[in-house]
Every structure is written in structure tokens, then in C-alpha cells.
Design an enzyme around this catalytic site. Structure first.
Site, PDB file in Angstrom:
ATOM      1  CG  HIS A   1       9.650  -3.523 -12.186  1.00  0.00           C
ATOM      2  ND1 HIS A   1      10.031  -3.246 -13.487  1.00  0.00           N
ATOM      3  CD2 HIS A   1      10.809  -3.686 -11.489  1.00  0.00           C
ATOM      4  CE1 HIS A   1      11.359  -3.237 -13.556  1.00  0.00           C
ATOM      5  NE2 HIS A   1      11.848  -3.510 -12.362  1.00  0.00           N
TER       6      HIS A   1
ATOM      7  CB  ALA B   1      10.031  -7.163  -0.198  1.00  0.00           C
TER       8      ALA B   1
ATOM      9  CD  GLU C   1      24.719  28.896 -14.172  1.00  0.00           C
ATOM     10  OE1 GLU C   1      24.190  28.398 -15.190  1.00  0.00           O
ATOM     11  OE2 GLU C   1      24.379  30.001 -13.712  1.00  0.00           O
TER      12      GLU C   1
ATOM     13  CD  GLU D   1      20.360  28.233 -14.468  1.00  0.00           C
ATOM     14  OE1 GLU D   1      20.599  27.998 -15.678  1.00  0.00           O
ATOM     15  OE2 GLU D   1      20.744  29.260 -13.886  1.00  0.00           O
TER      16      GLU D   1
ATOM     17  CE1 TYR E   1      -4.301   1.194  -0.114  1.00  0.00           C
ATOM     18  CE2 TYR E   1      -3.504   2.812   1.474  1.00  0.00           C
ATOM     19  CZ  TYR E   1      -4.457   2.384   0.583  1.00  0.00           C
ATOM     20  OH  TYR E   1      -5.600   3.141   0.370  1.00  0.00           O
ATOM     21  N   GLY E   2       1.872   1.225  -0.873  1.00  0.00           N
ATOM     22  CA  GLY E   2       2.729   2.384  -1.040  1.00  0.00           C
ATOM     23  C   GLY E   2       2.186   3.295  -2.127  1.00  0.00           C
ATOM     24  CB  SER E   3       3.955   5.412  -4.606  1.00  0.00           C
ATOM     25  OG  SER E   3       3.612   6.235  -5.699  1.00  0.00           O
TER      26      SER E   3
END
Length: 337
Positions: free
Chosen positions: A109, A86, A228, A232, A26-28
Site C-alpha cells: 500500500h 507501524a 431492512e 439485506e 505475517y498477517g493476512s
């Protein structure tokens, strides 16, 4: 397009609405999948360990939370959204004993299937639905009546309708509103790892750090070098994100574009390309996967050392000070405590 793309009319929600889906994790991605599946009329259970900190959140959002084993036993379709390292133990201990004939095993995945860490029985469907965006975006787009493009793949079609089931799942989380691209577990896994290692994470981070080092070692102020070489970068990436490299080049100054076209190929030259090919070769051969699994099983000593070295790089201290000046930047807790 050269690939096969599926949309809403190509997917039948009825293939999934009469079945129970267990979302393991129940993650992202897990929360986005579970809530959108539920809102699409699919029966959902969440599989989490008894001591998981995510259990209260899932319960507060009205979802039924079981242990992974209980969820796998009850469900017809099992979506594994736990971290790569896991998954093998989770599968062996909690899912495999309940993976009976006719069920479907889904992944976000392809790592564990591609490298043989998980070998499902031959009488279950094995498929992948991989949204190409973080979970909060998947959920927000779904709620707004839109969707995030997904990849879909079938590794094992025991039922004869595994692709249809995968497309139904993708539709239930909003993917077919945007478009679902057909791929394979091998292609998704190898390209995903290559992108992370050579370009998005490894390549970009090394390029930024090295540029910062070149400027500071030449006597330039770290603060100016940070602006730099790192700060940016977001401006440039945003332009690429919106319209590709051509849009970026159209939007920058002629001086910047000339420097890009004339000097960029000297920095990223044919030798770099050969080293990138070597990285890809390690992914294709399984060398990287074996190395990473062994590292994880050994307690991640190199991982911890490299992470600490990266955190101690001067660019981090410089960046922390400069970000404190930027009211529009959401700073992490570690910088605001």
C-alpha cells in the site's frame, strides 16, 4: 481497457527466483505472499519481532523467521506488509540501516511513500504490489492455480528494471494469472483512502446507521429496521459484486428498482457529492494523513472514543440478537462467548 494490464507472459519469475525476499509482517497479506513466493521457488525469510504471536505460525508453516532487522540485512528484496502506522518506525529502526545500494523496497500500500513518512535512498528500487483482495483469497486462488488481480506501481527505478521485478513478484503470488494493472503510488493511495472513507466503510456504515435511526425514531421495530437497513445489504452488494449495478437492478423487483432510481439521487444528492469531493481534497492535500498520524502518536483518543460510540449504537445490540437466530452466519467470538 484504458490502463496497462500485465499477464503471465509479461512477467519473468527468473528476476526474483535468484534473490532472497524478506516479508516483513505475517498477517493476512504477509502469510499469503510468503507461502506463495516460496511455492514459486523464491527464497523467503519472515521478519517479525521476537515477541510476535505470529512467529510460531510462520515457523509451523516451514518458514524461517528472523527479526525485521535480520531479515532486512539478509534479503535483496524487502516487502513491508506491516500496518501503515507501524511502518515508519519499523523502517527507521530495522530496515533503513540495511537498505544498501541495489536492493529493492516493496510495499503493499502506498500510504507511507505518498505522504513522505518513508524516504528511501536513491540507489534502491521502490515499488508496490497490491492484491485487490484479502490474504486468504490471494492464497486460495494461488493454490487453485488462479490469481487475484493486483495493482503495480514503481516510485523509484534505480536499477532500470524495477517494473520487471515488481511484475515477477506479482507473478510469484498469482497476480499475473488474473491481471496486474499499472498505477502509481499516488493514485493507489488516494483512491484507496477515498473508497474507505466515502463509500466502503465510512459512507456505507453511516448510511446504514442513519437509515436504522430514521426507521426506529419513526416508531418501527429495531429488529425490522435492522433487516431492512443492514442485513439485506449483503444481498444487494453480492449482486453488484457479481455483475455491477445493472445486474443488481435487473435482479430486484420493479418496485425496488423504481424506488432506487427515483429516490436514491435524493438521498445521495449534489450536496453529498460536494462533501465527498471535500473528503477527497483532504486526502490529496495530505490533511487526512497528518491528522491520522498525529492521532496515532497521541495515543488515539478520538479513535477510541468514536469506536466506543459506534459499538454502543443500538444497531449493534439489535444485530447481535438477530444474528443468534441465523445458523448460517459465522458469529464473532464476542457474540458467542
Amino acid at each position: 481497457m484504458s490502463v496497462e494490464v500485465f499477464y503471465d507472459d509479461d512477467a519473468d519469475l527468473g528476476l526474483i527466483q535468484g534473490r532472497t525476499v524478506a516479508v516483513i509482517g505475517y498477517g493476512s497479506q504477509g502469510h499469503a505472499h510468503a507461502l506463495s513466493l516460496r511455492d514459486s521457488g523464491v527464497a523467503v525469510v519472515i521478519g517479525l519481532p521476537a515477541g510476535s504471536k505470529s512467529r510460531p505460525k510462520a515457523e509451523e508453516q516451514g518458514l524461517r523467521v528472523l527479526t525485521p532487522a535480520e531479515a532486512a540485512a539478509e534479503a535483496d528484496i524487502i516487502m513491508i506488509l506491516a500496518p501503515d502506522t507501524a511502518q515508519r518506525a519499523l523502517y527507521t529502526d530495522s530496515i533503513a540501516p540495511h537498505l544498501t545500494a541495489g536492493k529493492a523496497l516493496l510495499f503493499g500500500h502506498g500510504f507511507n511513500i505518498r505522504y513522505g513518512l518513508i524516504t528511501p535512498p536513491v540507489d534502491v528500487d521502490v515499488a508496490m504490489i497490491a492484491p485487490k483482495g484479502p490474504g486468504h483469497l490471494v492464497r486460495r486462488q494461488y493454490v487453485d492455480g488462479k490469481g487475484v488481480p493486483c495493482l503495480v506501481a514503481v516510485e523509484q527505478d534505480a536499477s532500470g528494471s524495477a517494473l520487471g521485478l515488481a511484475l515477477a513478484y506479482a507473478k510469484a503470488i498469482g497476480g499475473t494469472r488474473a491481471g496486474v494493472i499499472k498505477t502509481t503510488f499516488t493514485e493507489e493511495t488516494e483512491t484507496d483512502l477515498f473508497g474507505e472513507q466515502a463509500v466502503l466503510c465510512g459512507g456505507a456504515a453511516a448510511l446504514v446507521q442513519t437509515g436504522f435511526e430514521v426507521l426506529t425514531e419513526a416508531g418501527y421495530a429495531p429488529e425490522v429496521a435492522y433487516f431492512e437497513c443492514l442485513h439485506e445489504l449483503k444481498l444487494i452488494v453480492d449482486l453488484m459484486y457479481e455483475g455491477g449495478i445493472a445486474r443488481m437492478r435487473y435482479s430486484i423487483s420493479d418496485t425496488a428498482e423504481y424506488g432506487d432510481l427515483s429516490r436514491g439521487p435524493r438521498v445521495i444528492d449534489s450536496q453529498v457529492k460536494e462533501r465527498m469531493r471535500a473528503v477527497l481534497g483532504e486526502i490529496q492535500s495530505g490533511e487526512f494523513a497528518r491528522e491520522w498520524v498525529a492521532e496515532d502518536e497521541a495515543g488515539r483518543p478520538n479513535f477510541a472514543k468514536w469506536r466506543a460510540e459506534g459499538a454502543a449504537h443500538p444497531i449493534e445490540e439489535t444485530g447481535g440478537r438477530l444474528r443468534a437466530m441465523m445458523s448460517w452466519v459465522d458469529r464473532p467470538i464476542t457474540e458467542t462467548a
